[in-house]
Design a protein around this motif. Structure first.
Motif, mmCIF file in Angstrom:
data_model
loop_
_atom_site.group_PDB
_atom_site.id
_atom_site.type_symbol
_atom_site.label_atom_id
_atom_site.label_comp_id
_atom_site.label_asym_id
_atom_site.label_seq_id
_atom_site.Cartn_x
_atom_site.Cartn_y
_atom_site.Cartn_z
ATOM 1 N N PHE A 1 -2.037 10.152 -13.332
ATOM 2 C CA PHE A 1 -2.677 9.229 -14.272
ATOM 3 C C PHE A 1 -3.990 9.799 -14.822
ATOM 4 C CE2 PHE A 1 0.296 6.296 -12.490
ATOM 5 C CZ PHE A 1 0.448 5.281 -13.419
ATOM 6 N N GLY A 2 -4.292 11.040 -14.456
ATOM 7 C CA GLY A 2 -5.522 11.661 -14.925
ATOM 8 C C GLY A 2 -6.762 11.102 -14.254
ATOM 9 N N LEU A 3 -6.615 10.614 -13.022
ATOM 10 C CA LEU A 3 -7.724 9.981 -12.325
ATOM 11 C C LEU A 3 -8.191 10.802 -11.130
ATOM 12 C CD1 LEU A 3 -6.374 6.305 -12.179
ATOM 13 C CD2 LEU A 3 -8.149 7.176 -13.726
ATOM 14 N N LYS A 4 -9.478 10.670 -10.827
ATOM 15 C CA LYS A 4 -10.050 11.215 -9.606
ATOM 16 C C LYS A 4 -10.727 10.075 -8.851
ATOM 17 C CE LYS A 4 -10.705 15.941 -11.283
ATOM 18 N NZ LYS A 4 -9.611 16.467 -10.440
ATOM 19 N N SER A 5 -11.067 10.327 -7.611
ATOM 20 C CA SER A 5 -11.619 9.282 -6.755
ATOM 21 C C SER A 5 -12.839 8.595 -7.374
ATOM 22 C CB SER A 5 -11.982 9.873 -5.388
ATOM 23 O OG SER A 5 -12.474 8.888 -4.526
ATOM 24 N N HIS A 6 -13.676 9.377 -8.058
ATOM 25 C CA HIS A 6 -14.906 8.801 -8.617
ATOM 26 C C HIS A 6 -14.650 7.930 -9.847
ATOM 27 C CE1 HIS A 6 -14.870 11.703 -11.928
ATOM 28 N NE2 HIS A 6 -14.655 12.656 -11.024
ATOM 29 N N GLU B 1 0.842 -1.195 0.000
ATOM 30 C CA GLU B 1 0.000 0.000 0.000
ATOM 31 C C GLU B 1 0.878 1.246 0.000
ATOM 32 O OE1 GLU B 1 -3.948 1.929 2.121
ATOM 33 O OE2 GLU B 1 -3.378 -0.158 2.483
ATOM 34 N N TYR B 2 0.603 2.139 -0.911
ATOM 35 C CA TYR B 2 1.416 3.343 -1.103
ATOM 36 C C TYR B 2 1.132 4.372 -0.010
ATOM 37 C CZ TYR B 2 3.360 7.486 -3.403
ATOM 38 O OH TYR B 2 4.092 8.608 -3.693
ATOM 39 N N ASN B 3 2.215 4.875 0.587
ATOM 40 C CA ASN B 3 2.116 6.010 1.505
ATOM 41 C C ASN B 3 3.472 6.699 1.540
ATOM 42 O OD1 ASN B 3 3.788 4.650 3.517
ATOM 43 N ND2 ASN B 3 1.961 3.450 4.034
ATOM 44 N N LEU C 1 -0.786 -0.714 -4.219
ATOM 45 C CA LEU C 1 -2.170 -0.307 -4.006
ATOM 46 C C LEU C 1 -2.193 1.159 -3.609
ATOM 47 C CD1 LEU C 1 -4.941 -2.250 -2.168
ATOM 48 C CD2 LEU C 1 -4.516 0.133 -1.588
ATOM 49 N N VAL C 2 -2.981 1.956 -4.325
ATOM 50 C CA VAL C 2 -3.123 3.380 -4.023
ATOM 51 C C VAL C 2 -4.554 3.635 -3.566
ATOM 52 C CG1 VAL C 2 -2.937 5.737 -4.902
ATOM 53 C CG2 VAL C 2 -1.392 3.961 -5.775
ATOM 54 N N ASN C 3 -4.706 4.027 -2.321
ATOM 55 C CA ASN C 3 -6.027 4.295 -1.756
ATOM 56 C C ASN C 3 -6.517 5.662 -2.226
ATOM 57 O OD1 ASN C 3 -8.325 4.600 -0.215
ATOM 58 N ND2 ASN C 3 -7.248 4.786 1.738
ATOM 59 N N GLY C 4 -7.478 5.646 -3.123
ATOM 60 C CA GLY C 4 -7.989 6.886 -3.698
ATOM 61 C C GLY C 4 -8.802 7.729 -2.738
ATOM 62 N N ALA C 5 -9.160 7.149 -1.587
ATOM 63 C CA ALA C 5 -9.950 7.893 -0.607
ATOM 64 C C ALA C 5 -9.084 8.846 0.211
ATOM 65 C CB ALA C 5 -10.671 6.923 0.321
ATOM 66 N N LEU C 6 -7.758 8.728 0.086
ATOM 67 C CA LEU C 6 -6.855 9.607 0.826
ATOM 68 C C LEU C 6 -6.486 10.833 0.000
ATOM 69 C CD1 LEU C 6 -4.309 7.111 2.469
ATOM 70 C CD2 LEU C 6 -6.195 8.330 3.575
ATOM 71 N N GLN C 7 -6.652 12.003 0.575
ATOM 72 C CA GLN C 7 -6.304 13.237 -0.114
ATOM 73 C C GLN C 7 -4.821 13.276 -0.441
ATOM 74 O OE1 GLN C 7 -8.325 15.502 -1.338
ATOM 75 N NE2 GLN C 7 -6.554 16.611 -2.188
ATOM 76 N N SER C 8 -4.002 12.645 0.392
ATOM 77 C CA SER C 8 -2.555 12.638 0.168
ATOM 78 C C SER C 8 -2.163 11.883 -1.097
ATOM 79 C CB SER C 8 -1.837 12.019 1.375
ATOM 80 O OG SER C 8 -2.307 10.706 1.625
ATOM 81 N N ASN C 9 -3.080 11.069 -1.632
ATOM 82 C CA ASN C 9 -2.789 10.323 -2.867
ATOM 83 C C ASN C 9 -3.356 10.998 -4.113
ATOM 84 O OD1 ASN C 9 -1.349 8.276 -1.593
ATOM 85 N ND2 ASN C 9 -3.178 7.032 -1.232
ATOM 86 N N ALA C 10 -3.935 12.182 -3.948
ATOM 87 C CA ALA C 10 -4.551 12.879 -5.084
ATOM 88 C C ALA C 10 -3.523 13.187 -6.177
ATOM 89 C CB ALA C 10 -5.208 14.172 -4.598
ATOM 90 N N ARG C 11 -2.317 13.524 -5.761
ATOM 91 C CA ARG C 11 -1.280 13.854 -6.741
ATOM 92 C C ARG C 11 -0.895 12.638 -7.585
ATOM 93 N NH1 ARG C 11 4.583 16.707 -5.380
ATOM 94 N NH2 ARG C 11 5.297 16.873 -7.547
#
Length: 255
Positions: free
Chosen positions: A195-200, A129-131, A180-190
């Motif tokens: 990759f041009g992705l958003k949480s939704h 898991e990425y952090n 694994l990148v948890n998209g629910a974390l704001q810290s992973n937004a970058r």
């Protein structure tokens, strides 16, 4: 029955417990290799004695990283097998078939907090898991290609997808690190934005090639083992890169 008893006694003599019963001691090469093979990531402290610099700090930090398997070894035959020449702490991991060494004589400062961070940074598993901490180990690994699963923790598919890709990862040992990148974390937004992705948009699967600083997204759809395997294989065969180059060429012609 005799064979079982003999093997039990042999194992007990090869992997002895410390006086306080906390950390196993590896008495020979067979015991050491069995310990390394038993988990995705293990730590061995190669110390000449309990009086060695860093020994007490190592024991303290081992308690902080439970349930990560941690052992001790003072047998020089084992040291030689793993290219250890002086007091050293080694992290062995299967994900990229790597042995990360911290030679204590080269360390400017040794404390339990620093050792705990060293363990966590280098604790790369079949799917990591990425952090902020694991990122250091991921990008320092000799394996520069990452298969990324972007998924929101809390999503109904989170656990199933993590398990599914974790089971696939051993097929690509030494070729990909599965992340694994948890998209629910704001810290992973970058990371998702790269990759041009958003949480939704999640879940999605992508590949990042650190050597070339290039990325690819698997087309939207069901994330099955077969599709992810084909995606990985297309990269290894070079067809994924060729398809992107063809797309770029087509764009140039249209312009």
């Amino acid at each position: 029955m005799f064979c079982i008893l003999f093997l039990s006694l042999f194992t007990a003599s090869a992997i002895a417990e410390e006086k306080d019963g906390s950390l196993p001691r590896l008495a020979d090469v067979t015991a050491a290799q069995s310990f390394i093979d038993a988990a995705e990531v293990v730590v061995i402290g190669f110390f000449q004695s309990e009086d060695s610099d860093g020994y007490k700090e190592f024991v303290a930090s081992a308690a902080e990283v439970s349930p990560l398997p941690v052992a001790l070894c003072s047998e020089k035959e084992v040291w030689a097998t793993y290219s250890v020449t002086s007091d050293t702490i080694s992290v062995f991991r299967k994900a990229d078939q790597h042995q990360e060494n911290l030679k204590l004589s080269d360390a400017k400062k040794v404390d339990s907090e620093g050792l705990t961070r060293f363990f966590r940074i280098n604790e790369l598993r079949y799917i990591t898991e990425y952090n902020a901490v694991t990122a250091v180990g991921l990008f320092n690994s000799e394996v520069k290609t990452h298969l990324l699963l972007f998924v929101n923790r809390g999503n109904n598919d989170f656990t199933a997808l993590k398990t599914k890709l974790g089971a696939l990862a051993p097929e690509y040992t030494g070729k990909f690190l599965f992340v694994l990148v948890n998209g629910a974390l704001q810290s992973n937004a970058r990371s998702m934005g790269y990759f041009g992705l958003k949480s939704h948009d999640l879940p999605r699967v992508g590949i990042y090639d650190g050597d070339a600083d290039r990325k690819w997204l698997m087309p939207p759809g069901k994330i099955s083992t077969e599709r992810v395997r084909e995606f990985c294989d297309s990269f290894l065969k070079g067809t994924l890169q060729e398809q992107e180059e063809d797309t770029k060429q087509d764009s140039k012609i249209e312009l």
